[in-house]
Design an enzyme around this catalytic site. Sequence first.
Site, mmCIF file in Angstrom:
data_model
loop_
_atom_site.group_PDB
_atom_site.id
_atom_site.type_symbol
_atom_site.label_atom_id
_atom_site.label_comp_id
_atom_site.label_asym_id
_atom_site.label_seq_id
_atom_site.Cartn_x
_atom_site.Cartn_y
_atom_site.Cartn_z
ATOM 1 N N GLN A 86 0.801 -1.203 -0.164
ATOM 2 C CA GLN A 86 -0.003 -0.014 -0.122
ATOM 3 C C GLN A 86 0.881 1.130 0.149
ATOM 4 O O GLN A 86 1.446 1.550 0.884
ATOM 5 C CB GLN A 86 -0.992 0.042 1.179
ATOM 6 C CG GLN A 86 -2.053 1.027 1.256
ATOM 7 C CD GLN A 86 -1.664 2.513 1.184
ATOM 8 O OE1 GLN A 86 -1.768 2.889 -0.054
ATOM 9 N NE2 GLN A 86 -1.234 3.123 2.146
ATOM 10 N N SER A 128 12.041 2.416 2.058
ATOM 11 C CA SER A 128 11.567 3.833 1.628
ATOM 12 C C SER A 128 12.429 4.808 2.236
ATOM 13 O O SER A 128 12.703 4.595 3.617
ATOM 14 C CB SER A 128 10.015 3.869 1.646
ATOM 15 O OG SER A 128 9.669 5.067 1.465
ATOM 16 N N GLU A 130 10.735 7.561 3.009
ATOM 17 C CA GLU A 130 9.861 7.842 4.395
ATOM 18 C C GLU A 130 10.229 7.183 5.597
ATOM 19 O O GLU A 130 9.683 7.749 6.768
ATOM 20 C CB GLU A 130 8.596 7.541 4.165
ATOM 21 C CG GLU A 130 7.794 8.087 2.799
ATOM 22 C CD GLU A 130 7.312 9.473 3.017
ATOM 23 O OE1 GLU A 130 6.969 9.651 4.128
ATOM 24 O OE2 GLU A 130 7.095 10.298 2.320
ATOM 25 N N TYR A 154 2.517 4.826 6.869
ATOM 26 C CA TYR A 154 3.347 4.125 5.792
ATOM 27 C C TYR A 154 4.839 4.087 6.076
ATOM 28 O O TYR A 154 5.409 3.200 6.153
ATOM 29 C CB TYR A 154 3.238 4.972 4.589
ATOM 30 C CG TYR A 154 4.114 4.462 3.305
ATOM 31 C CD1 TYR A 154 3.878 3.482 2.637
ATOM 32 C CD2 TYR A 154 5.196 5.077 3.170
ATOM 33 C CE1 TYR A 154 4.498 3.040 1.473
ATOM 34 C CE2 TYR A 154 6.274 4.606 2.212
ATOM 35 C CZ TYR A 154 5.677 3.516 1.380
ATOM 36 O OH TYR A 154 6.562 3.301 0.430
ATOM 37 N N ARG A 189 3.130 6.309 -12.979
ATOM 38 C CA ARG A 189 2.951 6.460 -11.730
ATOM 39 C C ARG A 189 1.326 6.829 -11.428
ATOM 40 O O ARG A 189 0.709 7.555 -12.351
ATOM 41 C CB ARG A 189 3.440 7.747 -11.037
ATOM 42 C CG ARG A 189 3.346 8.039 -9.688
ATOM 43 C CD ARG A 189 3.373 7.189 -8.672
ATOM 44 N NE ARG A 189 4.807 7.037 -8.142
ATOM 45 C CZ ARG A 189 5.240 6.027 -7.400
ATOM 46 N NH1 ARG A 189 4.310 5.071 -6.662
ATOM 47 N NH2 ARG A 189 6.265 6.357 -6.677
#
Length: 326
Positions: A86, A128, A130, A154, A189
């Site tokens: 996700q 990632s 992130e 996330y 994307r």
Amino acid sequence: MKKMKKAFITGIAGQDGSYLAEYLLELGYEVHGIVRRNSTPEHQESRINHIENKVHTYYGDLLDQCGLERLLKEIQPDEVYNIAAQSHVRISYDIPQFTVQTNALGVINVLEAVRNNCPNARFYQASSSEMFGLSVEEDGSQRETTPMNPVSPYGCTKVFGYNITRNYRRAYKMHASNGILFNHESPRRGSNFVTNKVVKAAVRIKLGLQDKLELGNMDSYRDWGHSKDYVKAMHLIIQQDEPGDYVVATGVTHSVREMCDYVFSKLGLDYKDYVYQNPKFLRPEELPYLKGDSTKIREELGWEPEYTFETLMDDMINHWLEVYSK
């Protein structure tokens, strides 16, 4: 005669999975991958329709442990790329439980399926930028040694996936590696990601098909590269004799505002006339700044990106101009 390598890709129908499948086919691989079933079958494999006769796809899900075990037992791949997730940061606030199940438990499911059925296969985990969240080094970059301080569901799930991959590497002597990829985009994307959202809207505005664009935080900075370059890094990482963890980034950062300025200017427009901020697109906790230091993968593995921020944006602009000219 040299044996053809087999690769298994979770998320093969996504942006990165589709580019990776193309690249591996060029290298002579036999490519397998799973696709999540949804109610609009026309869209399920749209990114890989042009190679559908060259790849082997199966319905599957990271949460379906039995399905993963069965497929890996049958296929016996040499390399496993876990790219499915996700992957939308803002939406992870709307569906945090599902994000955790897919991005955290899903990684364990794939690792266990590999360990139980093809333990000699090499494993790549899509980690990632992130994960770094609010942590920035004194020189303004994030690298492999930067502390992880995520600011979204996330990001938190990706930290788990990163750490459990490292744990399985040590505990079970698996060839399991992490690619810590900074933001990477392309014409493939999804249109609800800010890069494609901006480019698509700007082209539509230029052609008179749309009159405004609503965005969230205009002053977030991101290190944007092209997915084509980054899937090559994935393959390079998994080819090494020893597994490891590598930041993959361009080392150049731009704000969303700067991106809007570049894209609209390329189309002869002033973004200030069309772009508005809508609070509904703001995150509960914002991540203001990301810029990756990819010195390790450049010096140790020889990776270099071919695309710049500008040529990435140009590629996306040209794609949507072509789409709407038909």
